[in-house]
Design an enzyme around this catalytic site. Structure first.
Site, PDB file in Angstrom:
ATOM      1  N   HIS A 171     -10.283  -4.800  10.501  1.00 55.28           N
ATOM      2  CA  HIS A 171     -10.991  -4.464   9.262  1.00 55.28           C
ATOM      3  C   HIS A 171     -12.183  -3.548   9.523  1.00 55.28           C
ATOM      4  CE1 HIS A 171      -8.766  -7.772   7.366  1.00 55.28           C
ATOM      5  NE2 HIS A 171      -9.181  -7.321   6.201  1.00 55.28           N
ATOM      6  N   GLU A 205       0.802  -1.221   0.000  1.00 55.33           N
ATOM      7  CA  GLU A 205       0.000   0.000   0.000  1.00 55.33           C
ATOM      8  C   GLU A 205       0.844   1.285   0.000  1.00 55.33           C
ATOM      9  OE1 GLU A 205      -0.735  -2.601   1.909  1.00 55.33           O
ATOM     10  OE2 GLU A 205      -2.795  -3.159   1.452  1.00 55.33           O
TER      11      GLU A 205
END
Lengths: 337, 326
Positions: free
Chosen positions: B129, B60
């Site tokens: 998450h 990322e």
């Protein structure tokens, strides 16, 4: 190499050394604030590589990006030295209008895309510059100069992987000066030979060379740049070098021995290149002395004078350049009910 | 008008902008061949090719950084980060690079990237998450942060974000991708600035953003049944915040509640209520209230998860508390 080029390169390297020496003085005089990282000792690397890169053509130049030890890379790419000095003095006429300082020199008109203070951050930015050039169909390449210390960041591994998978035209120049700030490479890095960290791991061609010899740097940089431009693939080139001063001005250099320093001083790229040119009969000691005098005069009477006399940024303009100062109202204007 | 799901709205904006300008590219994990975790780029790989719909490795920080570098030389990358939790890995390039390059360069360079990412609690995805993290981005100078509540804004704000010259963070929500709304079939843009009164009322102002706007709207319906007229304001943009619209509403209703799905400390509610105190303290008839998540990592167990995050009933009860009805 032509004789005129040899003399020009010697003069450039002497200029770079004297420029950094004068920065040191200005820092002691408190004309320069913040952190200051000087390039003395490593001149042959930026001088040699960028002499082989495409510079002097404004927006057609290759893209150059580096870390915080960035003054010389900026100047050699084409940033006016007086503007770099004015930036160090925090002036409105500086390369980054006094907003960046020593670690953040930018000259977009020459495609010098900046100095960055987060170690390893330029890796992905460089790959992105290369992606942009490739996407636009130009034959520009991106050249990313970073030290050996940066290679222990995740960005090194992530970026080299993507640059290889996506065939991005980027040249990674590793200036291996043996120290990550004050920690010796043998104590921080499992594989101290940096060029060995990329070939099998990321399928990128790489090589290691003497970074204290301008003629070696020129020759090897040319091959690497030609490869990147022609093959449209990344290349990793490592130059062994040494910084004669500390990591920054606040560094007492307690982590290395005087013997080691003296050993590397024997390999001073300027002294040795001077000796060679004298030996070849291209120049005399007196010529070099005169050259140094001329450079010192230029630095004092033009560069320092310009920096001293330039105005500071206006406090009323503190919040300029945070976002687009003239945004299109269609995207950011009043909300249509 | 055409009924459009949130994900379809995002996909349509991508498609139109990529067809218009070849400098617009999409980057992210599984967005190409796989079509995108949220289908936001479905079919675009086949239409625009692998050089414009770029499947990224799980890196990322660096693929965001590559997008930023490309944006510095004129490209318009739309970067999808699969979950805002993973955006933490890219904070260095977003906060230290994209947000600062224009300023550090004295205005010479700009980073017109769009980063899209869902932030919110879905169904038992557990602590890593389920974070919201909007507060982290809204505290950074040099970024724009927007939170489309439905397909209209999801499409119109993405279109504007791609064309804006600033780095824009678009915070979506896993619970909203299938939310449907009628949106115009012709091209339109929605501003990246400005709060919006999405329901008019006179007794209390309920302020939300992203998913919490829907909690406010549901609570407002229940309050109406009790004879209480609630006004609902969607912040839409968390950076910059439209303080004027908030002030106008509070001066009308004199009571205010801020609903956020995030934890409270140093959050959206703190910022909004501070702004109200600075702008129109004397218009208030009651203490402002924040409705927010419990200050815990989001738990896996469904009951615990439900207890950790705010619901419409919490907003309803909070409003009654503000008004002294309970």
């Amino acid at each position: 190499m032509k004789d005129a080029d040899k003399k020009r390169l010697l003069r450039e390297m002497i200029f770079f050394r004297r420029f950094e020496d004068r920065c040191f003085e200005a820092y002691m005089e408190r004309k320069i604030g913040g952190f200051l990282h000087l390039y003395s000792g490593q001149e042959a690397v930026a001088t040699g590589v960028l002499d082989m890169a495409r510079t002097g053509q404004g927006e057609k130049n290759d893209y150059v990006i580096t870390g915080y030890r960035d003054h010389i890379h900026a100047i050699k790419t084409g940033a006016p030295a007086r503007e770099v000095m004015a930036e160090l003095f925090g002036k409105e006429t500086g390369s980054s209008k006094g907003r960046g300082g020593s670690m953040h020199i930018f000259d977009a008109s020459q495609n010098f895309m900046g100095g960055y203070a987060l170690v390893g951050q330029p890796f992905p930015l460089a790959a992105g510059l290369a992606m942009g050039a490739k996407h636009k169909g130009t034959d520009q390449i991106a050249i990313c100069f970073l030290g050996d210390g940066a290679n222990n960041q995740g960005t090194f591994h992530e970026t080299l992987n993507m640059a290889s998978v996506w065939n991005l035209p980027v040249l990674f120049v590793c200036e291996n000066n043996g120290y990550a700030i004050g920690t010796h490479i043998d104590r921080s890095t499992a594989q101290p030979e940096q060029y060995k960290r990329v070939d099998t791991a990321y399928n990128i061609k790489s090589s290691q060379h003497d970074g204290m010899n301008i003629e070696t740097v020129l020759k090897e940089a040319k091959k690497a740049i030609d490869y990147v431009r022609k093959e449209q693939k990344p290349y990793f080139i490592e130059f062994m070098t040494y910084r004669f001063r500390g990591h920054s001005m606040s560094d007492a250099k307690g982590y290395r021995t005087r013997d080691e320093e003296l050993e590397w001083e024997q390999r001073d790229p300027i002294k040795n290149f001077s000796k060679n040119l004298i030996k070849e009969g291209l120049i005399t000691e007196q010529d070099i002395k005169a050259m140094e005098k001329e450079i010192d005069d230029e630095i004092e009477n033009d560069i320092i004078k310009f920096a001293e006399e330039s105005p500071e940024p206006k406090v009323e303009e503190l919040t300029r350049y945070v976002l687009d100062d003239n945004p299109d109202p269609r995207w950011v204007g009043p909300l249509q009910k | 008008m055409a009924e459009t799901a949130y994900w379809e709205a995002i996909r349509r904006a991508h498609d139109e902008e990529m067809a218009r300008d070849k400098m617009v590219i999409a980057m992210g994990e599984d967005i190409g061949v796989a079509g995108g975790t949220y289908k936001a780029t479905l079919g675009l790989y086949d239409k625009y090719g692998e050089d414009r719909v770029i499947d990224c490795p799980i890196s990322e920080n660096s693929y965001t950084g590559i997008g930023i570098g490309a944006s510095m030389v004129g490209m318009r990358p739309i970067i999808e980060i699969m979950s805002i939790n993973f955006a933490l890995l890219a904070l260095d390039t977003i906060v230290n690079a994209a947000a600062k390059i224009r300023y550090m360069s004295g205005g010479q360079l700009q980073c017109p990237i769009v980063m899209r990412t869902p932030g919110g609690t879905a169904h038992q995805l557990a602590a890593q998450h389920s974070a919201r993290l909007a507060r982290m981005f809204m505290s950074t100078s040099g970024l724009r942060v927007v939170t489309p509540r439905g397909p209209l804004d999801a499409y119109g704000m993405l279109k504007s974000a791609i064309r804006s010259n600033d780095p824009v963070i678009i915070i979506e929500h896993e619970q909203m991708y299938n939310l449907k709304e009628d949106i115009p079939e012709e091209e339109f843009f929605r501003s990246l600035e400005g709060a919006e009164v999405v329901r008019e009322g006179t007794d209390i102002t309920l302020i939300g953003y992203n998913y919490s706007v829907h909690l406010c709207l549901e609570a407002a319906k229940r309050l109406e049944a009790d004879g209480i007229s609630a006004e609902v304001v969607d912040l839409r943009a968390l950076k910059p915040i439209d303080r004027e619209t908030i002030r106008e509403s509070v001066e009308k209703t004199h009571n205010v509640l801020v609903a956020e799905e995030d934890e409270a400390p140093v959050g959206v509610g703190s910022e909004i209520i501070t702004g109200i105190i600075e702008d129109c303290f004397f218009a208030l008839d009651s203490q402002p209230v924040r409705i927010h998540a419990a200050d815990v990592p989001v738990p896996y167990n469904a009951k615990l998860e439900k207890a950790a995050i705010p619901h419409a009933d919490d907003v309803y009860q909070g409003a009654l508390k503000v008004l002294g009805k309970i």
